[in-house]
Write a protein that holds these residues in place. Sequence first.
Motif, mmCIF file in Angstrom:
data_model
loop_
_atom_site.group_PDB
_atom_site.id
_atom_site.type_symbol
_atom_site.label_atom_id
_atom_site.label_comp_id
_atom_site.label_asym_id
_atom_site.label_seq_id
_atom_site.Cartn_x
_atom_site.Cartn_y
_atom_site.Cartn_z
ATOM 1 N N LYS A 20 0.892 -0.984 0.107
ATOM 2 C CA LYS A 20 0.011 0.006 0.014
ATOM 3 C C LYS A 20 0.794 1.307 0.028
ATOM 4 O O LYS A 20 0.458 2.270 -0.695
ATOM 5 N N TYR A 21 1.941 1.281 0.790
ATOM 6 C CA TYR A 21 2.841 2.541 1.065
ATOM 7 C C TYR A 21 4.166 2.277 0.367
ATOM 8 O O TYR A 21 5.000 3.045 0.789
ATOM 9 N N ARG A 22 4.493 1.326 -0.715
ATOM 10 C CA ARG A 22 5.573 1.099 -1.125
ATOM 11 C C ARG A 22 6.429 2.415 -1.729
ATOM 12 O O ARG A 22 7.413 2.281 -1.443
ATOM 13 N N TYR A 23 5.821 3.169 -2.460
ATOM 14 C CA TYR A 23 6.176 4.380 -3.111
ATOM 15 C C TYR A 23 6.835 5.573 -2.181
ATOM 16 O O TYR A 23 7.909 6.075 -2.109
ATOM 17 N N LEU A 24 5.761 5.399 -0.825
ATOM 18 C CA LEU A 24 6.129 6.453 0.082
ATOM 19 C C LEU A 24 7.238 5.851 0.902
ATOM 20 O O LEU A 24 8.225 6.726 1.197
ATOM 21 N N TYR A 25 7.410 4.665 1.156
ATOM 22 C CA TYR A 25 8.638 4.035 1.875
ATOM 23 C C TYR A 25 9.787 4.197 0.971
ATOM 24 O O TYR A 25 10.920 4.704 1.590
ATOM 25 N N PHE A 26 9.698 4.197 -0.274
ATOM 26 C CA PHE A 26 10.986 4.084 -1.302
ATOM 27 C C PHE A 26 11.347 5.635 -1.226
ATOM 28 O O PHE A 26 12.544 5.658 -0.940
ATOM 29 N N VAL A 27 10.644 6.590 -1.402
ATOM 30 C CA VAL A 27 11.054 7.860 -1.464
ATOM 31 C C VAL A 27 11.672 8.325 -0.179
ATOM 32 O O VAL A 27 12.798 8.945 -0.069
ATOM 33 N N ILE A 28 10.989 7.892 1.174
ATOM 34 C CA ILE A 28 11.726 8.343 2.354
ATOM 35 C C ILE A 28 12.846 7.746 2.624
ATOM 36 O O ILE A 28 13.956 8.400 3.109
ATOM 37 N N MET A 29 13.146 6.571 2.345
ATOM 38 C CA MET A 29 14.302 6.022 2.489
ATOM 39 C C MET A 29 15.470 6.129 1.533
ATOM 40 O O MET A 29 16.595 6.263 1.770
ATOM 41 N N PHE A 30 14.953 6.459 0.319
ATOM 42 C CA PHE A 30 15.989 6.954 -0.744
ATOM 43 C C PHE A 30 16.426 8.498 -0.464
ATOM 44 O O PHE A 30 17.603 8.627 -0.581
ATOM 45 N N THR A 31 15.487 9.191 0.197
ATOM 46 C CA THR A 31 16.054 10.591 0.327
ATOM 47 C C THR A 31 16.979 10.440 1.686
ATOM 48 O O THR A 31 18.181 11.220 1.723
ATOM 49 N N ALA A 32 16.827 9.383 2.507
ATOM 50 C CA ALA A 32 17.661 9.459 3.567
ATOM 51 C C ALA A 32 18.929 8.868 3.262
ATOM 52 O O ALA A 32 20.003 9.283 3.663
ATOM 53 N N TYR A 33 18.985 7.784 2.523
ATOM 54 C CA TYR A 33 20.182 7.097 1.951
ATOM 55 C C TYR A 33 21.218 8.346 1.334
ATOM 56 O O TYR A 33 22.364 8.285 1.538
#
Length: 311
Positions: A20-33
């Motif tokens: 459900k939230y895969r793209y939200l998770y991806f954006v947050i963690m990619f930004t953090a990385y």
Amino acid sequence: MDNELNVTYITFDGHVEVHKYRYLYFVIMFTAYILIICSNSTIVGIIVINKALHEPMYIFIAALLINSLLFSTAIYPKLLIDFLSEKQIISYSACLFQWFIYYTLGVSEFFLLAVMAYDRYVSICKPLQYPTIMRKTTVNMFLILAWILPACQVSVLILLSANRTLCNFILKGIICNSTVQKLHCVSSTVLNIYGLIGFVSVLPFSLLFILLTYTRILIIIYRSSREVRRKAAQTCLPHLLVLINFSCLSGYDVLLPRLETDFPKTVRLLMSLQVILYHPLFNPIIYGLKMKEIYKHLKGLFCKIGHCIKY
């Protein structure tokens, strides 16, 4: 073909509504990385480029930040792939490798913090002997041991786990760490004893050494002038903040898998994200803002970038 079919895969069960939230998770963690890479690399670059910072204290800080970069690179790419995948799986061999990197760099972090405490002790308590004690060869030896010893220690644990039979293929988490031991059909007494010895020899021993070292420093500076106390606080406070932060996160990571309490999945996810997100970002912020010389060069760098953008 038979070898491909015989590969053992483990499923990560720590994600919460990832579909459900895969793209939200991806954006947050990619930004953090990206932030982790940029912030840590910037300070490492400043230390490498500026010869005035080629002192043991700053070299150890650079090593600590390189540790954060290696740690994040071992975790984030796989995590980002999982967010976009239909199934969050990993081969058992890759899981063991991630486990190896995870704890090798974790133990290395404690060794580096212990060496940094010793460096501050020599600098403040034995200033005249500092150049003799903290020579280039000594610094290089400390750095090599800080990475080689943990690698040797953790590799034994991984080798003992490699041939264990798995009866469970669902891991309660989003990364491979000591929870992998719960997948084994039979709990290994040897693994548990070795893990306990490793924990006692690293975490409490390192913490005790660091605390005794800083206690000795506090006693010395208490008897010194106000100027000495101010300078000591400027260099010791960032190390202590990083130590407290990392010790709390490490304590959680070691104890949680051994607690039988069945935490809600959301709580486990948030706690796991703190370990991989908070610490790699905390280090460069603390050292960038609290270390006077690093902050000065960092400020100069951003002023140059702002000037270039302006014109």
